[in-house]
Write a protein that holds these residues in place. Structure first.
Motif, PDB file in Angstrom:
ATOM      1  N   LEU A 190     118.511  61.640  57.682  1.00  0.00           N
ATOM      2  CA  LEU A 190     118.185  63.375  57.173  1.00  0.00           C
ATOM      3  C   LEU A 190     118.890  64.245  57.123  1.00  0.00           C
ATOM      4  CD1 LEU A 190     114.710  64.225  58.825  1.00  0.00           C
ATOM      5  CD2 LEU A 190     115.365  62.690  57.067  1.00  0.00           C
ATOM      6  N   SER A 191     119.169  65.261  56.098  1.00  0.00           N
ATOM      7  CA  SER A 191     120.551  66.058  55.569  1.00  0.00           C
ATOM      8  C   SER A 191     120.339  67.202  56.649  1.00  0.00           C
ATOM      9  CB  SER A 191     120.413  66.467  54.586  1.00  0.00           C
ATOM     10  OG  SER A 191     120.897  68.363  54.068  1.00  0.00           O
ATOM     11  N   GLY A 192     122.305  67.644  57.002  1.00  0.00           N
ATOM     12  CA  GLY A 192     122.489  68.249  58.235  1.00  0.00           C
ATOM     13  C   GLY A 192     121.815  69.963  57.506  1.00  0.00           C
ATOM     14  N   ASN A 193     121.459  70.015  56.207  1.00  0.00           N
ATOM     15  CA  ASN A 193     121.372  71.509  55.841  1.00  0.00           C
ATOM     16  C   ASN A 193     119.499  71.656  55.619  1.00  0.00           C
ATOM     17  OD1 ASN A 193     123.889  72.451  54.695  1.00  0.00           O
ATOM     18  ND2 ASN A 193     123.256  70.991  52.729  1.00  0.00           N
ATOM     19  N   PRO A 194     119.768  72.511  56.681  1.00  0.00           N
ATOM     20  CA  PRO A 194     118.235  72.848  57.782  1.00  0.00           C
ATOM     21  C   PRO A 194     117.308  72.750  56.105  1.00  0.00           C
ATOM     22  CG  PRO A 194     119.526  74.865  58.508  1.00  0.00           C
ATOM     23  CD  PRO A 194     120.178  74.421  56.884  1.00  0.00           C
ATOM     24  N   GLY A 195     117.025  72.784  55.074  1.00  0.00           N
ATOM     25  CA  GLY A 195     115.792  73.071  54.475  1.00  0.00           C
ATOM     26  C   GLY A 195     116.041  71.652  54.025  1.00  0.00           C
ATOM     27  N   ALA A 196     116.946  71.197  53.562  1.00  0.00           N
ATOM     28  CA  ALA A 196     116.707  69.697  53.827  1.00  0.00           C
ATOM     29  C   ALA A 196     116.137  68.349  54.397  1.00  0.00           C
ATOM     30  CB  ALA A 196     118.338  68.957  52.502  1.00  0.00           C
ATOM     31  N   CYS A 197     116.956  69.158  55.761  1.00  0.00           N
ATOM     32  CA  CYS A 197     116.078  67.680  56.671  1.00  0.00           C
ATOM     33  C   CYS A 197     114.751  68.533  56.852  1.00  0.00           C
ATOM     34  CB  CYS A 197     117.311  68.509  58.145  1.00  0.00           C
ATOM     35  SG  CYS A 197     116.458  67.982  60.132  1.00  0.00           S
ATOM     36  N   TYR A 198     114.394  69.247  57.422  1.00  0.00           N
ATOM     37  CA  TYR A 198     112.602  69.572  56.637  1.00  0.00           C
ATOM     38  C   TYR A 198     112.216  68.742  56.078  1.00  0.00           C
ATOM     39  CZ  TYR A 198     108.846  73.061  57.414  1.00  0.00           C
ATOM     40  OH  TYR A 198     107.451  73.114  57.634  1.00  0.00           O
ATOM     41  N   VAL A 199     112.790  69.129  54.922  1.00  0.00           N
ATOM     42  CA  VAL A 199     111.688  68.587  54.334  1.00  0.00           C
ATOM     43  C   VAL A 199     111.072  67.389  54.070  1.00  0.00           C
ATOM     44  CG1 VAL A 199     111.362  68.382  51.397  1.00  0.00           C
ATOM     45  CG2 VAL A 199     111.508  70.603  52.263  1.00  0.00           C
ATOM     46  N   GLY A 200     113.015  66.860  54.160  1.00  0.00           N
ATOM     47  CA  GLY A 200     113.034  65.090  53.836  1.00  0.00           C
ATOM     48  C   GLY A 200     112.152  64.742  55.342  1.00  0.00           C
ATOM     49  N   PHE A 201     112.461  65.519  56.769  1.00  0.00           N
ATOM     50  CA  PHE A 201     111.177  64.785  57.612  1.00  0.00           C
ATOM     51  C   PHE A 201     110.238  64.625  57.292  1.00  0.00           C
ATOM     52  CE2 PHE A 201     107.998  65.364  61.282  1.00  0.00           C
ATOM     53  CZ  PHE A 201     108.465  64.730  62.327  1.00  0.00           C
ATOM     54  N   LEU A 202     109.450  66.073  56.434  1.00  0.00           N
ATOM     55  CA  LEU A 202     108.225  65.792  55.905  1.00  0.00           C
ATOM     56  C   LEU A 202     107.355  64.526  55.193  1.00  0.00           C
ATOM     57  CD1 LEU A 202     107.532  70.134  55.455  1.00  0.00           C
ATOM     58  CD2 LEU A 202     106.725  68.950  57.754  1.00  0.00           C
TER      59      LEU A 202
END
Length: 424
Positions: free
Chosen positions: A312-324
């Motif tokens: 997943l991305s290291g950017n928090p917002g992208a990491c959060y969405v990618g997980f979901l």
């Protein structure tokens, strides 16, 4: 001097989100099954169908404190009180040895087994009591009908009825059912163990003092919380600096040890984005390394020996969405959850304010849901950049903005994805 992967970094083929989700779920099968005691099964996913070993209630149950009688005895109460001889008292948990016949009654408590012969229970407030020469009598003031205030055998459940289906999540109601029917051991899906680590030489431990040019490793702990919510068991590993050989050994070791591995960081196209290079190097089968979405277009997934790696991305917002969107459904499928519940629920809402960003990819915008004048209204977060962390905690939905909208005006109908706990 560039590496042999440099050209490939810029030739990523972007998949649509549903296609990427399908690729992942096609790699996943339901996990192992274990037997546990029912009292410890809260929020576990049951792996067997449970049927009722007996009806419930298993006996005729009184719905009132009062008197068990033969209803036909009360037909003449219009002319006055009908007096019946009290021949027994039935507290909860006891069974009367007496048979109630015409002219007799038994004092009974709520929930107690109705004596044989009685076909009605008259509530205490509709009676009078007297005692003559040591004999108790009850006066019935109103007519009763057969079946009154008696819960019949099997009123809720008949023997053989399905109590719980496989794939069902156990909560308070389910635990009550299991205890009611004496099901003290059940089979559940074992929680998948998910290894997590972050990559990047810029990362500090949560306990480290802040240093110039560095940030604390927050994504790891966010992911651990998301994994627990999804039903998995997170294992947090030390962050990996920007070293592809070290990353390779750590990833391969984790894939042998854990059911899934999730990394954050190192998946874009920079010189130090090692996870992208690792996935392309041929030691595992890449499923995709670009998704037509914002944030998180560089989200990457690969498989080795049926074990999934999510980068997943290291950017928090992208990491959060990618997980979901990708990791959470995989965990839920391993848990045996029903197919129609793998993805987060979608609603339709109106935009509470305009969203003006335009992009060629579908945007998943953090937002909050409110009900206004009977309508569900979604308000986009003011700060929704991929790198923004703080609005994650305030969000209850992801607002889906497809590219054809070219942004979206206030009042536009949009699909929203409900985040876990949004309805709590």
């Amino acid at each position: 001097m560039g590496t042999k992967y440099d050209t490939e970094k810029f030739k990523r083929k972007a998949l649509q989100v549903p296609a990427a989700q399908e690729l992942i779920l096609n790699q996943v099968t339901s996990g192992e099954i274990e037997t546990i005691v029912s009292v410890d099964s809260h929020e576990r996913i049951i792996a067997e169908a449970i049927t009722a070993p007996h009806p419930y209630p298993a006996f005729r149950r009184s719905g009132m404190d009062g008197y068990a009688i033969v209803a036909i005895d009360t037909l003449n109460t219009d002319d006055g009180i009908v007096w019946l001889k009290v021949i027994d008292e039935v507290p909860c948990g006891t069974v009367s040895s007496k048979i109630i016949s015409s002219g007799t009654a038994a004092r009974i408590m709520t929930g107690a087994q109705v004596p044989e012969g009685a076909d009605a229970v008259v509530m205490l407030e509709a009676t009078e009591q007297r005692n003559e020469n040591g004999v108790s009598w009850v006066g019935i003031k109103v007519p009763a009908r057969s079946g009154q205030n008696i819960t019949p055998v099997g009123f809720e459940i008949t023997e053989g009825d399905t109590l719980l289906r496989s794939g069902h999540k156990i909560g308070p109601g389910e635990l009550s059912v299991l205890a009611t029917f004496g099901v003290h051991q059940i089979q559940v899906y074992r929680k998948p163990v998910v290894g997590i680590f972050s990559t990047g030489s810029e990362l500090l431990d949560i306990t480290d003092p802040l240093e110039p040019g560095k940030i604390r490793n927050s994504n790891t702990y966010m992911l651990a919380s998301q994994i627990r919510e999804a039903g998995g068991e997170p294992v947090v590993m030390e962050a990996i600096p920007d070293d592809i050989e070290l990353a390779r050994s750590k990833v391969e070791e984790a894939l042998q040890r854990y059911d899934l591995v999730v990394t954050t960081g190192g998946v874009s196209v920079g010189d130090y984005d090692i996870m992208g290079d690792l996935v392309r190097c041929g030691s595992m089968d890449m499923l995709f390394n670009k998704v037509a979405m914002r944030p998180g277009s560089v989200t990457t997934a690969a498989v080795k020996d049926r074990r999934l790696l999510f980068a997943l991305s290291g950017n928090p917002g992208a990491c959060y969405v990618g997980f979901l969107l990708f990791v959470r459904p995989a965990i839920r499928k391993i848990l045996g959850i029903d197919k129609d519940q793998l993805l987060l629920p979608r609603w339709t809402a109106e935009l509470g304010r305009a969203y003006t960003k335009v992009n060629n990819f579908t945007r998943f915008v953090r937002g909050t849901l409110k009900v206004t004048d009977g309508k569900v209204v979604a308000y986009p977060a003011q700060l929704d950049e991929s790198s923004v962390m703080v609005t994650i905690k305030d969000s209850s939905c992801l607002i889906i903005i497809p590219p054809e909208l070219k942004g979206a005006a206030e009042g536009t109908k949009v699909d929203v994805i409900l985040l876990p706990g949004a309805l709590a």
